[in-house]
Write an enzyme that holds these catalytic residues in place. Structure first.
Site, PDB file in Angstrom:
ATOM      1  N   LYS A 101       5.968  -4.244  -4.215  1.00 14.05           N
ATOM      2  CA  LYS A 101       7.418  -4.060  -4.125  1.00 14.05           C
ATOM      3  C   LYS A 101       7.901  -4.101  -2.685  1.00 14.05           C
ATOM      4  CE  LYS A 101      11.492  -2.810  -5.715  1.00 14.05           C
ATOM      5  NZ  LYS A 101      12.262  -3.858  -6.416  1.00 14.05           N
TER       6      LYS A 101
ATOM      7  N   HIS B 101      17.313 -37.516  -6.580  1.00 14.51           N
ATOM      8  CA  HIS B 101      16.746 -38.044  -5.334  1.00 14.51           C
ATOM      9  C   HIS B 101      15.237 -37.800  -5.261  1.00 14.51           C
ATOM     10  CE1 HIS B 101      20.674 -39.117  -3.829  1.00 14.51           C
ATOM     11  NE2 HIS B 101      21.105 -37.942  -4.242  1.00 14.51           N
TER      12      HIS B 101
ATOM     13  N   TRP C 215      -2.694  -2.809  -1.662  1.00 15.90           N
ATOM     14  CA  TRP C 215      -2.334  -4.227  -1.797  1.00 15.90           C
ATOM     15  C   TRP C 215      -3.117  -4.929  -0.689  1.00 15.90           C
ATOM     16  CZ3 TRP C 215      -0.008  -8.121   1.114  1.00 15.90           C
ATOM     17  CH2 TRP C 215       0.436  -9.240   0.382  1.00 15.90           C
TER      18      TRP C 215
ATOM     19  N   GLU D 297       7.912 -15.100 -10.476  1.00 16.07           N
ATOM     20  CA  GLU D 297       7.175 -13.894 -10.083  1.00 16.07           C
ATOM     21  C   GLU D 297       6.759 -13.024 -11.254  1.00 16.07           C
ATOM     22  OE1 GLU D 297       9.014 -10.868  -7.632  1.00 16.07           O
ATOM     23  OE2 GLU D 297      10.997 -11.358  -8.383  1.00 16.07           O
TER      24      GLU D 297
ATOM     25  N   ARG E   1       3.802  -0.314  -4.875  1.00 16.13           N
ATOM     26  CA  ARG E   1       3.565  -0.831  -3.528  1.00 16.13           C
ATOM     27  C   ARG E   1       2.262  -1.630  -3.421  1.00 16.13           C
ATOM     28  NH1 ARG E   1       6.775   1.800   0.131  1.00 16.13           N
ATOM     29  NH2 ARG E   1       5.439   1.141   1.837  1.00 16.13           N
TER      30      ARG E   1
ATOM     31  N   GLU F  10      17.798 -17.715  -7.402  1.00 17.96           N
ATOM     32  CA  GLU F  10      17.323 -16.376  -7.774  1.00 17.96           C
ATOM     33  C   GLU F  10      16.665 -16.411  -9.156  1.00 17.96           C
ATOM     34  OE1 GLU F  10      16.513 -13.690  -6.730  1.00 17.96           O
ATOM     35  OE2 GLU F  10      16.680 -12.256  -8.363  1.00 17.96           O
TER      36      GLU F  10
ATOM     37  N   CYS G 201       0.824  -1.191   0.000  1.00 17.85           N
ATOM     38  CA  CYS G 201       0.000   0.000   0.000  1.00 17.85           C
ATOM     39  C   CYS G 201       0.873   1.261   0.000  1.00 17.85           C
ATOM     40  CB  CYS G 201      -0.951   0.086   1.198  1.00 17.85           C
ATOM     41  SG  CYS G 201      -2.050  -1.307   1.318  1.00 17.85           S
TER      42      CYS G 201
ATOM     43  N   ASN H 175      -1.409   2.531   5.592  1.00 20.52           N
ATOM     44  CA  ASN H 175      -0.523   1.469   5.122  1.00 20.52           C
ATOM     45  C   ASN H 175      -0.061   0.703   6.352  1.00 20.52           C
ATOM     46  OD1 ASN H 175       1.486  -0.128   3.963  1.00 20.52           O
ATOM     47  ND2 ASN H 175       3.021   1.488   4.172  1.00 20.52           N
ATOM     48  N   GLY H 176      -0.330  -0.612   6.376  1.00 21.38           N
ATOM     49  CA  GLY H 176       0.072  -1.425   7.531  1.00 21.38           C
ATOM     50  C   GLY H 176      -1.073  -2.344   7.917  1.00 21.38           C
TER      51      GLY H 176
ATOM     52  N   LYS I 160      12.709 -15.296 -10.132  1.00 20.72           N
ATOM     53  CA  LYS I 160      12.371 -14.283 -11.145  1.00 20.72           C
ATOM     54  C   LYS I 160      11.352 -14.836 -12.151  1.00 20.72           C
ATOM     55  CE  LYS I 160      13.952 -10.729  -9.919  1.00 20.72           C
ATOM     56  NZ  LYS I 160      14.128 -11.256  -8.677  1.00 20.72           N
TER      57      LYS I 160
HETATM   58  C1  AGP Z   1      12.211  -9.665  -5.677  1.00 20.32           C
HETATM   59  O1  AGP Z   1      12.175  -9.797  -7.042  1.00 20.32           O
HETATM   60  C2  AGP Z   1      10.975  -9.783  -4.967  1.00 20.32           C
HETATM   61  N1  AGP Z   1       9.901  -9.093  -5.494  1.00 20.32           N
HETATM   62  C3  AGP Z   1      11.027  -9.949  -3.477  1.00 20.32           C
HETATM   63  O2  AGP Z   1      11.415 -11.261  -3.281  1.00 20.32           O
HETATM   64  C4  AGP Z   1      11.929  -9.013  -2.639  1.00 20.32           C
HETATM   65  O3  AGP Z   1      13.264  -9.269  -2.920  1.00 20.32           O
HETATM   66  C5  AGP Z   1      11.627  -9.256  -1.154  1.00 20.32           C
HETATM   67  O4  AGP Z   1      10.295  -8.923  -0.902  1.00 20.32           O
HETATM   68  C6  AGP Z   1      12.539  -8.468  -0.247  1.00 20.32           C
HETATM   69  O5  AGP Z   1      12.397  -7.099  -0.428  1.00 20.32           O
HETATM   70  P1  AGP Z   1      13.457  -6.108   0.175  1.00 20.32           P
HETATM   71  O6  AGP Z   1      14.755  -6.358  -0.530  1.00 20.32           O
HETATM   72  O7  AGP Z   1      12.918  -4.737  -0.094  1.00 20.32           O
HETATM   73  O8  AGP Z   1      13.571  -6.414   1.635  1.00 20.32           O
END
Ligand code: AGP
Length: 608
Positions: free
Chosen positions: A603, A504, A74, A488, A27, A481, A2, A100-101, A485
Site C-alpha cells: 500500500k 496509430h 515487502w 493491479e 504495507r 485509472e 514493510c 522499514n526502508g 485498477k
Molecule cells: C493505487 O491503486 C495503487 N496501489 C498505487 O498506484 C498508489 O496510488 C501509489 O502507490 C501512490 O500512493 P500514494 O497515494 O499513497 O502516494
C-alpha cells in the site's frame, strides 16, 4: 513498504505486536516475524508468506514476554524467505532489529563488518544494523544506536532491542514513517496509526532524525544532536472500528462503498456558514496566488491519475497552466521550477518516497508546495507549505478507490477557491458548482446499487489475457485509472488509450473477444468515440460502454452499456470511475484473488 511494530510495557507483547502487524499487512505481506524479550533472552519466530503462517507457528510454539518487535515484509533486498524475514539479529541474538526502508550503503558497511569478524547469513540490507549496533555497543544501548546510525545512509524506521536491556526499546526515524502510541500499560512504536488503535488513540509523530527511547513507564525523544525534544500528543479522530471491514468481505469493497460519504465530506468540511470555501491549512495569499505562473502536479500511480484530472480542473477553473509529471521521473526532467511555481503533490499515504523526494527537489528550487493527502501528520503534510486533507478516512486496501475520488473533489475545491481569489469565477457559477458537487455522493450511491450488472460483466473478463480502456478528453484520464485498477487487482494486462490514438498502432492487438471498455461521458466527444468503437467492433472486440443514462448512441454500438447518472461533463470523472473500480473488484474476486493484497504490491511505497 514493510510495517514495523514494537511494544514495551506490562501486557503480553506477543498479542499486541501480532495485532498491530495484522493492521499493517497492507504495507507488505511476503513474510513476517517477531522478536520477544523472554526469560531466556531474545527469541525469534519468522515465517515466509502471510502473517497467518507466523500466527500458526506461534500457536504451536508460543513466545511470551513484555517487550518485543515485529515486522511484515515487502521484499526489496533478497527474495521473500524465512531467512530474509525480519527481525534480524546478531549471531548470538544479543540484538534484534526490525526495519522499514533501505540502507543504501549496506554493501560498504557489510565489507567493513566482515573485516571486523562478523558473519552475514541473509541477503538483506537490514542485517548490517544489528551488527553495527553491536560493534558500537559499550554498555549503553541508546549511545550505541546513535553511533550506529551515524554510519547509515538511506531511509529507515528502526526498532531495536538488546539482550542486556530488558526494559528498553529504541526506535529511530529517517524518512520512513514512525509513530509512538501511548497505551494504558506501556508504549508502542509502529509504521502507521491502525497498528496502535486497538490500544490507544493517543500518539506522537516521530520526526526525521529523531531517536525514541521507550521503557514501560516513559518515552523520551531526542533529535539528531542528542538533545531532548518535547512533543505534543495527537489524538486520532478515528478508531479501530473505522479501520475494520465493517461487514464487507474486503476492504476494497468497503472503501468503494464509503465514497458517497467521503466525496461529500471532502467539500462539506470546507464550507463556512455562508457556503464559502474556507481552507484551514492554506497560507497561500491572494498576492502569492497572483504571482503563480504555473502549477506542477506530481504524484505516483492512482494519485498521479487523480492529478491528470486535476490538470483539467485547474486549467479550466483557475486558468493557470498545469504540467503533470510522475514523481519518480520528475527529478530527471530538469523541471521549470522557480519561486513562481506552485507544486501540488498528491498522495493518499503522504509517505510515498518518490513524491516526497519530488517535493524536496521543488522546494529547493524555491517552489511553494501544496500537499493533497489523506493522512494527517504524514511526512508530506509536514513538509508542505499548504495542506489539503482529503478526510476520506483510513484506506486499507492496496488499491486506492475512495482516496482517488476524494482527491478529485479536492482539485475542484482548490480550483474553485483559486478562481474566486483571482476574481475570475462568477458568484452564480461558484455556487452552482458547490451545489452540484455536494450531492455527487448520492449519484455514486446510485451506481453502487447497479453493481449486479457489473459483477456479470466482470465474469466475461476473467479469462481475458488483455483488455483496453478507451476515452477522449476527461474520459481518457479515467481510462488510465480504470486500466491500472484492472491490472493491479485482477492481473489482466490492460492498456488505456486515447480513443483517437488507437488506430496509430495499438489497434493491431484487437482480435475476437478482446474486451474494450469505452468511457463516454463527454457530450461533444460522443460522435468521435462512436467511430472508434465501430473500428474495434469491426475487428471482433467485446465492447462495454460506461455512459450517461439515456445515451442512445452507446446502446447502438456497444455490447453492454453501464449507465451512470447524468451530471455536467466537467464533473463526470467522479461518477465514471466508480464502474471501473467495481469491474476490477469483481474480476479479481471471481478469479479468487485476495483483492486487498494483490501479489507483488504494497500500500505504502516508501522506497524510490
Ligand atoms: C493505487 O491503486 C495503487 N496501489 C498505487 O498506484 C498508489 O496510488 C501509489 O502507490 C501512490 O500512493 P500514494 O497515494 O499513497 O502516494
Amino acid at each position: 513498504m514493510c510495517g514495523i511494530v514494537g511494544y514495551v510495557g506490562k501486557s503480553n507483547a506477543t498479542e499486541i505486536i501480532l495485532g498491530g502487524l495484522e493492521q499493517l499487512e497492507y504495507r507488505g505481506y511476503d513474510s513476517a516475524g517477531i522478536a520477544l524479550y523472554t526469560e531466556d533472552g531474545i527469541k525469534i519466530a519468522k515465517e515466509k508468506g502471510r502473517l497467518k503462517n507466523l500466527n500458526d507457528e506461534l500457536e504451536v510454539s508460543p513466545l511470551n514476554g513484555l517487550m518485543g518487535i515485529g515486522h511484515t515484509r515487502w521484499a526489496t533486498h533478497g527474495a521473500p524467505s524465512k531467512t530474509n524475514a525480519h527481525p534480524h539479529t546478531t549471531e548470538e541474538k544479543t540484538i534484534a532489529v526490525v526495519h522499514n526502508g533501505i540502507i543504501e550503503n549496506y554493501r560498504k558497511l557489510q565489507e567493513m563488518l566482515v573485516k571486523e569478524g562478523y558473519t552475514f547469513v541473509t541477503e538483506t540490507d537490514t542485517e548490517v544494523v544489528p551488527y553495527l549496533v553491536d560493534w558500537c555497543y559499550e554498555g549503553d544501548l541508546l549511545a550505541a544506536v546513535y553511533k550506529a546510525i551515524s554510519y547509515l545512509e538511506g531511509a529507515y524506521a528502526l526498532g531495536i532491542m538488546h539482550k542486556n536491556h530488558p526494559n528498553e526499546l529504541v526506535a529511530v526515524r529517517k524518512e520512513s514513517p514512525l509513530i509512538v502510541g501511548i497505551a494504558e500499560d506501556g508504549y508502542l512504536i509502529a509504521s502507521d496509526i491502525p497498528a496502535v488503535l486497538e490500544h490507544t488513540q493517543k500518539v506522537y509523530y516521530v520526526d526525521n532524525h529523531e531517536v525514541v527511547y521507550l521503557t514501560p513507564d516513559d518515552v523520551k525523544f531526542f533529535d539528531g544532536a542528542k538533545a531532548p525534544v518535547q512533543k505534543d500528543v495527537k489524538v486520532i479522530d478515528w478508531d479501530a472500528q473505522t479501520a475494520s471491514k465493517g461487514g464487507y468481505d474486503y476492504f476494497m469493497l468497503k472503501e468503494i462503498h464509503e465514497q458517497p460519504v467521503a466525496i461529500g465530506e471532502t467539500l462539506k468540511r470546507r464550507l463556512d456558514e455562508n457556503g464559502r470555501i474556507h481552507l484551514d491549512d492554506f497560507k497561500l495569499t491572494k498576492e502569492q496566488l497572483e504571482n503563480i505562473s504555473k502549477v506542477y502536479i506530481v504524484a505516483c500511480g492512482t494519485a498521479y491519475y487523480a492529478g491528470i484530472v486535476g490538470k483539467y480542473i485547474i486549467e479550466k477553473l483557475a486558468k493557470i497552466p498545469v504540467i503533470t509529471d510522475i514523481a519518480s521521473e520528475f527529478r530527471y526532467s530538469d523541471p521549470f521550477i522557480d519561486e513562481n511555481t506552485l507544486m501540488i503533490v498528491v498522495s493518499q499515504s503522504g509517505e510515498t518516497a518518490d513524491t516526497l523526494a519530488a517535493m524536496k527537489e521543488a522546494q529547493s528550487k524555491g517552489a511553494r508546495v501544496l500537499a493533497i493527502t489523506n493522512v494527517v501528520g504524514s511526512s508530506l503534510a509536514r513538509g508542505a507549505d499548504d495542506i489539503f486533507y482529503t478526510w476520506a478516512g483510513p484506506e486499507i486496501a492496496v488499491a486506492s478507490t475512495k482516496a482517488y475520488t476524494s482527491q478529485i473533489v479536492g482539485f475542484y475545491t482548490i480550483a474553485l477557491y483559486f478562481a474566486d481569489l483571482k476574481g475570475i469565477v462568477t458568484p452564480e457559477r461558484y455556487n452552482e458548482l458547490i451545489e452540484k458537487i455536494l450531492p455527487l455522493g448520492d449519484k455514486v450511491a446510485e451506481i453502487l446499487e447497479n453493481k449486479g450488472q457489473i459483477e456479470e460483466i466482470a465474469k466475461k473478463l476473467v479469462n481475458a489475457h488483455s483488455a483496453f480502456y478507451l476515452g477522449r478528453g476527461l474520459d481518457y484520464t479515467i481510462a488510465e485509472e480504470g486500466a491500472l485498477k484492472l491490472k493491479e487487482v485482477a492481473y489482466v494486462h490492460t492498456e488505456a488509450f486515447a480513443a483517437g490514438e488507437l488506430k496509430h498502432g495499438t489497434i493491431a492487438l484487437i482480435e475476437d473477444d478482446v474486451p474494450v471498455i469505452a468511457i463516454s461521458t463527454q457530450e461533444e466527444l460522443i460522435g468521435k468515440l462512436v467511430s472508434n468503437i465501430k473500428e474495434v467492433k469491426a475487428r471482433g472486440a467485446y465492447v462495454v460502454a460506461i455512459a450517461k443514462k439515456g445515451c442512445e448512441e452507446m446502446h447502438h454500438v456497444a455490447d453492454e452499456v453501464i449507465e451512470i447518472p447524468v451530471e455536467e461533463d466537467f464533473l463526470m470523472p467522479i461518477l465514471a470511475v466508480v464502474p471501473t473500480q467495481l469491474i476490477a473488484y469483481y474480476t479479481s474476486i471471481t478469479k479468487g484473488i485476495d483483492v486487498d493484497k494483490p501479489r507483488n504490491l504494497a500500500k505504502s511505497v516508501t522506497v524510490e
